[in-house]
Write a protein that holds these residues in place. Sequence first.
Motif, short mmCIF file in Angstrom:
data_model
loop_
_atom_site.label_atom_id
_atom_site.label_comp_id
_atom_site.label_asym_id
_atom_site.label_seq_id
_atom_site.Cartn_x
_atom_site.Cartn_y
_atom_site.Cartn_z
N CYS A 153 -5.42 0.81 -0.26
CA CYS A 153 -5.03 1.31 1.08
C CYS A 153 -3.33 1.10 1.08
O CYS A 153 -2.61 1.82 1.16
N HIS A 154 -3.29 -0.43 0.63
CA HIS A 154 -1.92 -0.89 0.62
C HIS A 154 -0.89 -0.41 -0.25
O HIS A 154 0.32 0.16 -0.25
N GLU A 155 -1.63 -0.07 -1.54
CA GLU A 155 -0.75 0.70 -2.63
C GLU A 155 -0.63 1.88 -2.46
O GLU A 155 0.58 2.56 -2.71
N ALA A 156 -1.66 2.73 -1.87
CA ALA A 156 -1.39 4.32 -1.81
C ALA A 156 -0.84 4.62 -0.54
O ALA A 156 -0.18 5.85 -0.71
N LEU A 157 -0.95 4.04 0.59
CA LEU A 157 -0.27 4.31 1.82
C LEU A 157 1.12 3.93 2.13
O LEU A 157 1.20 3.29 2.91
N VAL A 158 2.00 4.70 1.33
CA VAL A 158 3.30 4.14 1.28
C VAL A 158 3.99 4.50 2.60
O VAL A 158 4.88 3.85 3.16
N ASP A 159 3.40 5.64 3.20
CA ASP A 159 4.19 6.02 4.46
C ASP A 159 3.30 5.59 5.80
O ASP A 159 3.80 5.97 6.96
N ASP A 160 2.36 4.90 5.42
CA ASP A 160 1.54 4.71 6.77
C ASP A 160 2.43 3.50 7.39
O ASP A 160 2.96 2.65 7.01
N PRO A 161 2.51 3.81 9.09
CA PRO A 161 3.20 2.94 9.84
C PRO A 161 2.76 1.34 9.94
O PRO A 161 3.46 0.73 10.24
N GLU A 162 1.47 1.37 9.49
CA GLU A 162 0.72 -0.12 9.40
C GLU A 162 0.42 -0.41 7.97
O GLU A 162 -0.69 -1.17 7.93
N ARG A 163 1.25 -0.06 7.09
CA ARG A 163 0.78 -0.36 5.70
C ARG A 163 0.68 -1.95 5.54
O ARG A 163 -0.23 -2.47 4.73
N ASP A 164 1.75 -2.76 5.97
CA ASP A 164 1.53 -4.01 5.97
C ASP A 164 0.13 -4.83 6.43
O ASP A 164 -0.19 -5.89 6.14
N ARG A 165 -0.32 -4.21 7.23
CA ARG A 165 -1.72 -4.57 7.84
C ARG A 165 -2.74 -4.67 6.94
O ARG A 165 -3.69 -5.47 6.78
N VAL A 168 -8.36 -3.86 20.85
CA VAL A 168 -8.48 -2.62 21.46
C VAL A 168 -7.27 -1.65 21.30
O VAL A 168 -7.12 -0.61 20.76
N ALA A 169 -6.18 -2.36 21.59
CA ALA A 169 -4.86 -1.60 21.58
C ALA A 169 -4.60 -1.12 20.13
O ALA A 169 -4.07 -0.14 19.91
N ALA A 170 -4.84 -2.27 19.36
CA ALA A 170 -4.57 -1.84 17.56
C ALA A 170 -5.64 -0.94 17.27
O ALA A 170 -5.08 -0.03 16.59
N SER A 171 -6.50 -1.07 17.50
CA SER A 171 -7.67 -0.15 16.93
C SER A 171 -7.59 1.37 17.50
O SER A 171 -7.49 2.46 16.51
N LEU A 172 -7.34 1.62 18.74
CA LEU A 172 -7.28 2.92 19.28
C LEU A 172 -6.18 3.53 18.97
O LEU A 172 -5.95 4.81 18.80
N GLY A 173 -4.72 2.61 18.96
CA GLY A 173 -3.44 3.32 18.60
C GLY A 173 -3.39 3.63 17.15
O GLY A 173 -2.91 4.72 17.01
N TYR A 174 -4.12 2.73 16.05
CA TYR A 174 -4.08 3.25 14.94
C TYR A 174 -4.93 4.68 14.69
O TYR A 174 -4.30 5.26 13.95
N ALA A 175 -6.11 4.73 15.32
CA ALA A 175 -6.81 5.91 14.95
C ALA A 175 -6.09 7.01 15.65
O ALA A 175 -6.23 8.21 14.89
N ARG A 228 1.89 -2.06 26.50
CA ARG A 228 2.04 -3.42 26.89
C ARG A 228 1.93 -4.28 25.59
O ARG A 228 2.34 -5.28 25.61
N SER A 229 1.16 -3.74 24.59
CA SER A 229 0.80 -4.78 23.22
C SER A 229 2.06 -4.60 22.54
O SER A 229 2.29 -5.29 21.42
N GLY A 230 3.31 -3.82 22.71
CA GLY A 230 4.39 -3.72 21.96
C GLY A 230 4.24 -3.03 21.14
O GLY A 230 5.08 -2.65 20.02
N ARG A 231 3.53 -2.01 20.95
CA ARG A 231 2.95 -1.13 19.66
C ARG A 231 3.72 0.28 20.31
O ARG A 231 3.64 0.78 21.47
N PRO A 232 3.99 1.03 19.32
CA PRO A 232 4.54 2.47 19.54
C PRO A 232 3.42 3.48 19.97
O PRO A 232 2.26 3.34 19.51
N VAL A 233 3.73 4.39 21.02
CA VAL A 233 2.75 5.18 21.40
C VAL A 233 2.57 6.43 20.57
O VAL A 233 3.42 6.86 19.91
N PRO A 234 1.36 6.51 19.77
CA PRO A 234 1.27 7.53 18.72
C PRO A 234 1.56 9.00 19.32
O PRO A 234 1.17 9.35 20.56
N ASP A 235 2.34 9.92 18.39
CA ASP A 235 2.51 11.31 18.85
C ASP A 235 1.32 12.12 19.37
O ASP A 235 1.50 12.62 20.16
#
Length: 778
Positions: A251-263, A347-354, A400-407
């Motif tokens: 995933c780290h190698e292939a997801l060059v445009d992923d907003p959370e690639r560093d995760r 929960v914020a990270a999981s639901l936000g990323y989904a 509140r977690s400081g993450r951007p709200v997904p489109d």
Amino acid sequence: MIPRLEHAVVLGAGTMGAQLACLLAGAGARVSLLDLDAATAGKGLERARRLRPSPLYRADDAARITTAGFDVLAASVADADWVIEAIVEQLEPKRDLLARLDAALTGRARYPIVSSNTSGISIRALAEGRSDPFRRAFLGTHFFNPPRYARLLELIPTTETDPALVTWLEAYGSRHLGKGTVLANDTPAFIANRLGVHGLLVALELAIELGLGVDEVDELTGPLIGHPRSATFRTLDLIGIDVAVAVADHCHEALVDDPERDRFRVPDVLRTLVERGALGEKRGAGVYRKVDGEILALDLVTLDYRPRRSLVSSAVQLARNEPDLARRLAGLLGADDTAARFVRRFVAASLGYAAAVAPEIAADAVAVDRAMRWGFGWELGPFETWDALGVPAVIELIERSGRPVPDLAGRVAAGPGTFYRTTTDGTRESVAFADLTFRPVPATPGAIDVGSRRRARPELPSNAAASVVDLGQGILGLDLHGKLNLIGMDTLDIIRRAVELAARDADGLVIGTVAPDFSAGANLALLLIDAEEGEWDELDRAVHRFQAATQAIRYAPVPIVVAPRGRTLGGGAEICLAGARCQALAETYLGLVETGVGLIPAGGGATAMARRAAERAAGSQADAFAFFRAALETIAFARVSTSAEEARALGLLGPADLVSADPERQWADAAATARTLAEIGYRPPLPRPIPVLGRRGIAAAEVLTHNQLAGRAMSEHDRKVTLELTRVMCGGDVAEGTEVAETWLLDLEREAFLRLLGEPLTRERIRHTLRTGKPLRN
């Protein structure tokens, strides 16, 4: 037309390929398993056969598998219906083998389905350079490991894949393999692994940041938040740390445009475990390690193993008392100790990323939710959780977690407001990501929604243990829905009422459940309380009522089909033995386990097994004692089948009993069986005398158990229990060949059960089992 698979070819006899061959053979297909040479393929199959839990439904299924080398590839695929490539998870070796397969298939009038089994390699890249017919027949399949037990099957078609082949695989996977199939887009790690590995790495990052141990995190990310008991790090050990690292690296190698690639950058702690060879359960150590019977947990700071510790959190303690998942989560998200902060950020990270990546990985919310429920055992998928908490509340949580709200979340909040809705006619619909329109949630063809049927006829009998439902076409159902479906007086009462209603107003009855397990047996706690208080008359009446219930099932004037699944133990197995037929789920673990707590089956189970042994003996020239001994040992050793087919071998299912693969189809299959029996003129069995072994069988069992006692294979109390069981199944102090009434054996059952319940050692066993969940040898 019901899909059929006559010949499958599996290319690659590694861990996954060999298990896939076992799965397909168990579904009735003839399977060719190929590898570099015949010896390698044979060794791969032998390794799979030794795995526990077994990838085979029954050992004989392996006879359908032949092994060979890639040198006979062309001949092997000549009449294949499905070819599955399952070699090493690397692009170029897979491409090379698929090129050889393409050449071998050239000129065929009809191509077989061809799939590459991969956890995330690009299906488009694998198809590049292949012939047009090959590309139309080609798609990706991602069976989760282990393929027999893991429910999820992700299908990844390309734009060139023939849609009819996808439809065929969906139907075959459901009906014959018991899979929940999900269509995934061709993106790295597809759906479930993309979200699952992201969640794992978020949990690890938060654990280190907040100073929580892996064991504490597993308390927070298991059933507390609607995830399975294996939670995060136990799941990591089960799937293999090396596998998770490989997915993350990909995933780290292939997801060059992923907003959370560093995760997806693998933390040093996981690299270190891989370097040590601590890959999880398959190596005996991973995040957890068992030493001298004690399970130790990895310290994330020192990387040494330490004793496990329990989480200390008032917020968690309060949440555990809330049965509703949405309210439980809401309570945790509003608290403010360390544990609650972990849950809030997780929960914020999981639901936000989904929500951020969902439009990329799937077409709609239901595909993502099903992938996580079927692949990782979530109670609610990500978007079901969004709706349960409320879309505005989750957006606020993410902000509140400081993450951007997904489109996607913003568009849903401004538009439909939810990811799911139920129409006025009861149809459940989910949001399509492309245009936010609602589309009906796909249902398994022919499946019965038992919950909807129950709501449609609220006047039918119901109590806390079970509810009568109208399954249609003149067939009623009894849906067991108590805690673990323990059998108590309320269960016996509703069984009686359901049988009477079916006999009066219907053509048949199905007894089943939508829960994972059919029944954990009788309510031992209530038995123990009555025994300790000396309520022997009450206990005698209770056993009478259980026997009356199973007798009512057996001799009902309409066919009663029992549909067991999962754990079907003790009294649950006795209900199965009473049915006109069983329509068991393939994954049914059936056993008369009463001897484990110092008792014997007394709801008709010992009598039913004696009757079945006598029936088998009557049709054979062999000594009747052999059939009696097999039935006796099944009960005395508390044997539990590892599949429905093994239950047949143990005599707990009969030759005419049927098996369903898909849990969503089981109710419909059982109703169809009941309907068919009714249509062809069902007649209940006549009460017939049962020939028994009498004193000869008892004497033989005394010798056998004496030798086992001397060899320390059983305790004195084990022997006492076994001899009580023997006396029942042999008909007591009578001559060999005596024909006794069924009621005679039932009386012996009940008397032996009550005698054993009066034994202090039996009650000690019951107390131990209630306290620990494990049997006691005393």
